[in-house]
Write a protein that holds these residues in place. Structure first.
Motif, PDB file in Angstrom:
ATOM      1  N   ARG A  70       2.348 -10.947  -4.068  1.00 39.78           N
ATOM      2  CA  ARG A  70       3.170 -11.067  -2.730  1.00 39.78           C
ATOM      3  C   ARG A  70       3.786  -9.823  -2.360  1.00 39.78           C
ATOM      4  NH1 ARG A  70       6.258 -14.683  -4.560  1.00 39.78           N
ATOM      5  NH2 ARG A  70       5.193 -16.482  -3.660  1.00 39.78           N
ATOM      6  N   LEU A  71       4.072  -8.917  -3.653  1.00 41.36           N
ATOM      7  CA  LEU A  71       4.684  -7.687  -3.586  1.00 41.36           C
ATOM      8  C   LEU A  71       3.792  -6.898  -2.632  1.00 41.36           C
ATOM      9  CD1 LEU A  71       6.915  -5.440  -3.782  1.00 41.36           C
ATOM     10  CD2 LEU A  71       5.707  -5.104  -5.873  1.00 41.36           C
ATOM     11  N   ALA A 106       1.927 -12.520 -11.793  1.00 37.30           N
ATOM     12  CA  ALA A 106       0.814 -12.185 -10.840  1.00 37.30           C
ATOM     13  C   ALA A 106       1.131 -12.853  -9.728  1.00 37.30           C
ATOM     14  CB  ALA A 106      -0.505 -12.712 -11.615  1.00 37.30           C
ATOM     15  N   ASP A 107       1.501 -14.049  -9.448  1.00 37.66           N
ATOM     16  CA  ASP A 107       1.904 -14.489  -8.079  1.00 37.66           C
ATOM     17  C   ASP A 107       2.797 -13.301  -7.147  1.00 37.66           C
ATOM     18  OD1 ASP A 107       0.207 -16.319  -8.688  1.00 37.66           O
ATOM     19  OD2 ASP A 107       1.913 -17.828  -8.807  1.00 37.66           O
ATOM     20  N   GLU A 108       3.862 -12.986  -7.778  1.00 41.17           N
ATOM     21  CA  GLU A 108       4.945 -11.899  -7.407  1.00 41.17           C
ATOM     22  C   GLU A 108       4.407 -10.779  -7.056  1.00 41.17           C
ATOM     23  OE1 GLU A 108       7.869 -12.915  -6.256  1.00 41.17           O
ATOM     24  OE2 GLU A 108       7.687 -15.003  -7.026  1.00 41.17           O
ATOM     25  N   GLY A 163       2.229  -4.963   4.701  1.00 36.85           N
ATOM     26  CA  GLY A 163       2.653  -5.340   6.016  1.00 36.85           C
ATOM     27  C   GLY A 163       3.528  -4.272   6.527  1.00 36.85           C
ATOM     28  N   ILE A 164       4.261  -3.685   5.606  1.00 43.24           N
ATOM     29  CA  ILE A 164       5.063  -2.338   6.047  1.00 43.24           C
ATOM     30  C   ILE A 164       4.260  -1.259   6.287  1.00 43.24           C
ATOM     31  CG2 ILE A 164       6.951  -0.527   4.904  1.00 43.24           C
ATOM     32  CD1 ILE A 164       8.059  -2.921   3.274  1.00 43.24           C
ATOM     33  N   LYS A 165       3.181  -1.049   5.674  1.00 42.98           N
ATOM     34  CA  LYS A 165       2.515   0.045   5.904  1.00 42.98           C
ATOM     35  C   LYS A 165       1.761  -0.160   7.376  1.00 42.98           C
ATOM     36  CE  LYS A 165      -1.680   2.341   4.182  1.00 42.98           C
ATOM     37  NZ  LYS A 165      -2.541   2.441   5.489  1.00 42.98           N
ATOM     38  N   HIS A 166       1.437  -1.438   7.585  1.00 44.38           N
ATOM     39  CA  HIS A 166       0.886  -1.643   8.948  1.00 44.38           C
ATOM     40  C   HIS A 166       1.799  -1.587   9.834  1.00 44.38           C
ATOM     41  CE1 HIS A 166      -1.541  -3.678  12.167  1.00 44.38           C
ATOM     42  NE2 HIS A 166      -0.657  -4.410  12.154  1.00 44.38           N
ATOM     43  N   LEU A 167       3.011  -1.682   9.574  1.00 43.13           N
ATOM     44  CA  LEU A 167       4.129  -1.600  10.557  1.00 43.13           C
ATOM     45  C   LEU A 167       4.472  -0.175  10.880  1.00 43.13           C
ATOM     46  CD1 LEU A 167       6.725  -2.814  12.544  1.00 43.13           C
ATOM     47  CD2 LEU A 167       7.847  -2.771  10.562  1.00 43.13           C
ATOM     48  N   SER A 168       4.600   0.772   9.803  1.00 43.76           N
ATOM     49  CA  SER A 168       4.405   2.057   9.887  1.00 43.76           C
ATOM     50  C   SER A 168       3.567   2.501  10.919  1.00 43.76           C
ATOM     51  CB  SER A 168       4.582   2.809   8.537  1.00 43.76           C
ATOM     52  OG  SER A 168       4.671   3.905   8.516  1.00 43.76           O
TER      53      SER A 168
END
Length: 257
Positions: free
Chosen positions: A47-48, A42-44, A54-59
């Motif tokens: 985090r994923l 669940a933690d991983e 974050g990747i979507k925000h960068l895109s």
């Protein structure tokens, strides 16, 4: 109407968790090890999800920047096509500057040529005046000298020949003559080959005798009186030769460079 065939239900495995939990309520302690693994999973997973966000925000940020930058480039291009720059040089102004530079160069060349022509005219006039004055003085001296020579000189006597020089002396004499000629006007330095040879002969005669009269240098037809007189005037003007007429006879004394 016949019923369609059905797939038979699979028999529940005796080792399955469901079967175990159904047969023995206390059997959940056997699978307690799954709690830690599921918690870590669940933690991983969380985090994923954060990394993906974050990747979507960068895109999204890159898309926004690309759109803004493309808009700025488009505006600059449209601005360059629609805005006039009156102070910028055009093809017409560059062509006018080129023609102006050509006219200035032509004017400078013409002014230089006119200055050279004026200088040459002044030098020719000065040379002509000095030649006329020297001819008058020389003619008077030659008249007196010719009378005395005719009465005193024995018939058939010839001028003394040139002293013989060694190879080293000839080389030194040639270097000294070349040094003197290099200080004279252009016509004596090679513009007129015949005049240069006449000047070399006159200088050679002066170096041999050191003090001579005009008649001592005359050697027709190669070296007539007019050429000798012209060479002597040029040498006197450059102060290579000193002219002296205090004794009533025009004498030329060699001074050197």
């Amino acid at each position: 109407m016949p019923q369609p065939p059905r797939t038979p239900l699979r028999r529940v495995s005796q080792s399955s968790l469901f079967a175990t939990s159904a047969s023995d309520p206390d059997a959940h302690t056997d699978v307690a090890f799954l709690d830690a693994a599921i918690s870590e999973l669940a933690d991983e997973t969380e985090r994923l999800q954060v990394n993906v966000e974050g990747i979507k925000h960068l895109s999204d940020s890159l898309a926004t920047f690309n759109e803004s930058f493309a808009s700025w480039l488009y505006v600059m291009k449209i601005n360059s096509l629609t805005t006039d720059w009156p102070q910028a040089p055009t093809e017409a102004s560059l062509e006018m500057a080129k023609r102006r530079a050509e006219r200035d160069a032509i004017a400078a060349t013409e002014a230089m040529q006119q200055a050279k022509a004026a200088a040459a005219a002044r030098e020719a006039e000065m040379t002509k005046t000095m030649e006329q004055t020297d001819i008058d003085i020389t003619y008077a001296g030659l008249t007196t000298t010719a009378t005395s020579v005719t009465s005193n000189k024995p018939a058939g006597k010839k001028k003394p020949g040139k002293p013989k020089l060694t190879a080293k002396e000839k080389k030194e004499r040639s270097i000294e003559i070349e040094k003197v000629i290099s200080c004279l006007p252009l016509e004596f330095r090679g513009s007129d080959p015949n005049l240069r040879r006449n000047m070399e002969s006159v200088i050679d005669g002066l170096l041999n005798a050191r003090t001579v009269k005009l008649t001592d240098l005359i050697s027709p037809p190669d070296l007539p009186q007019a050429r000798v007189n012209k060479c002597l005037i040029a040498l006197v003007n450059r102060k290579v030769v000193q002219k002296n007429s205090s004794t009533g006879t025009v004498l030329y004394h060699w001074q050197g460079i």
